[in-house]
Design a protein around this motif. Structure first.
Motif, PDB file in Angstrom:
ATOM      1  N   VAL A 111      47.132  36.760  45.203  1.00 22.33           N
ATOM      2  CA  VAL A 111      46.395  35.515  45.447  1.00 22.33           C
ATOM      3  C   VAL A 111      47.056  34.365  44.691  1.00 22.33           C
ATOM      4  CG1 VAL A 111      44.206  34.327  45.032  1.00 22.33           C
ATOM      5  CG2 VAL A 111      44.213  36.612  45.997  1.00 22.33           C
ATOM      6  N   SER A 112      47.455  34.627  43.456  1.00 21.30           N
ATOM      7  CA  SER A 112      48.131  33.589  42.674  1.00 21.30           C
ATOM      8  C   SER A 112      49.444  33.173  43.329  1.00 21.30           C
ATOM      9  CB  SER A 112      48.378  34.109  41.260  1.00 21.30           C
ATOM     10  OG  SER A 112      49.015  33.133  40.488  1.00 21.30           O
TER      11      SER A 112
ATOM     12  N   HIS B 222      44.362  28.227  42.749  1.00 24.39           N
ATOM     13  CA  HIS B 222      45.581  28.722  42.107  1.00 24.39           C
ATOM     14  C   HIS B 222      45.384  28.911  40.614  1.00 24.39           C
ATOM     15  CE1 HIS B 222      49.748  29.470  41.348  1.00 24.39           C
ATOM     16  NE2 HIS B 222      49.804  28.454  40.509  1.00 24.39           N
TER      17      HIS B 222
ATOM     18  N   SER C 104      45.041  39.975  42.390  1.00 29.24           N
ATOM     19  CA  SER C 104      45.064  38.650  41.755  1.00 29.24           C
ATOM     20  C   SER C 104      46.477  38.099  41.676  1.00 29.24           C
ATOM     21  CB  SER C 104      44.407  38.694  40.373  1.00 29.24           C
ATOM     22  OG  SER C 104      45.107  39.554  39.519  1.00 29.24           O
TER      23      SER C 104
ATOM     24  N   TRP D 108      44.390  36.543  36.509  1.00 35.95           N
ATOM     25  CA  TRP D 108      45.486  37.495  36.439  1.00 35.95           C
ATOM     26  C   TRP D 108      45.898  37.710  34.978  1.00 35.95           C
ATOM     27  CZ3 TRP D 108      51.114  36.258  38.163  1.00 35.95           C
ATOM     28  CH2 TRP D 108      51.884  37.410  38.158  1.00 35.95           C
TER      29      TRP D 108
ATOM     30  N   THR E  96      42.551  29.275  38.963  1.00 35.53           N
ATOM     31  CA  THR E  96      41.564  30.329  38.730  1.00 35.53           C
ATOM     32  C   THR E  96      42.184  31.710  38.907  1.00 35.53           C
ATOM     33  OG1 THR E  96      39.805  28.865  39.491  1.00 35.53           O
ATOM     34  CG2 THR E  96      39.323  31.216  39.458  1.00 35.53           C
ATOM     35  N   SER E  97      42.935  31.903  39.964  1.00 37.44           N
ATOM     36  CA  SER E  97      43.543  33.218  40.181  1.00 37.44           C
ATOM     37  C   SER E  97      44.612  33.520  39.136  1.00 37.44           C
ATOM     38  CB  SER E  97      44.133  33.309  41.583  1.00 37.44           C
ATOM     39  OG  SER E  97      45.166  32.371  41.761  1.00 37.44           O
TER      40      SER E  97
END
Length: 92
Positions: free
Chosen positions: A66-67, A15, A63, A22, A17-18
């Protein structure tokens, strides 16, 4: 059903990292927008907007999804090791 602490850390890492990726992609998008708006060269403007389209569809949208999904998984996933009625703890 509880989530193993190692899996919780992996989910948190994914989380963060994404989310940071972003934010970096948004910074690139903003820099390209400024370059496109301030440039006098038609080639630079065209290139900036083409790069913005690619950045938007190939980086920003995936991104952000994914986040969002990793954040929802962290929020609604099982909370192994937490105690209390508020759902908050210091070791999670």
């Amino acid at each position: 059903m509880t989530m193993h602490p190692r899996l919780r850390k992996i989910a948190l890492t994914a989380h963060v990292t994404s989310s940071v990726g972003w934010l970096g992609a948004v910074a690139v998008f903003l820099a390209l927008a400024v370059a496109g708006l301030t440039s006098q060269s038609a080639q630079t403007v065209r290139g900036a907007y083409l790069a913005m389209e690619l950045t938007g569809w190939l980086v920003l949208v995936p991104s952000s999804l994914v986040s969002l999904l990793t954040g929802l998984a962290r929020r609604w996933g099982p909370r192994g090791g937490c105690s209390g009625t508020t759902g908050s703890c210091s070791n999670c």
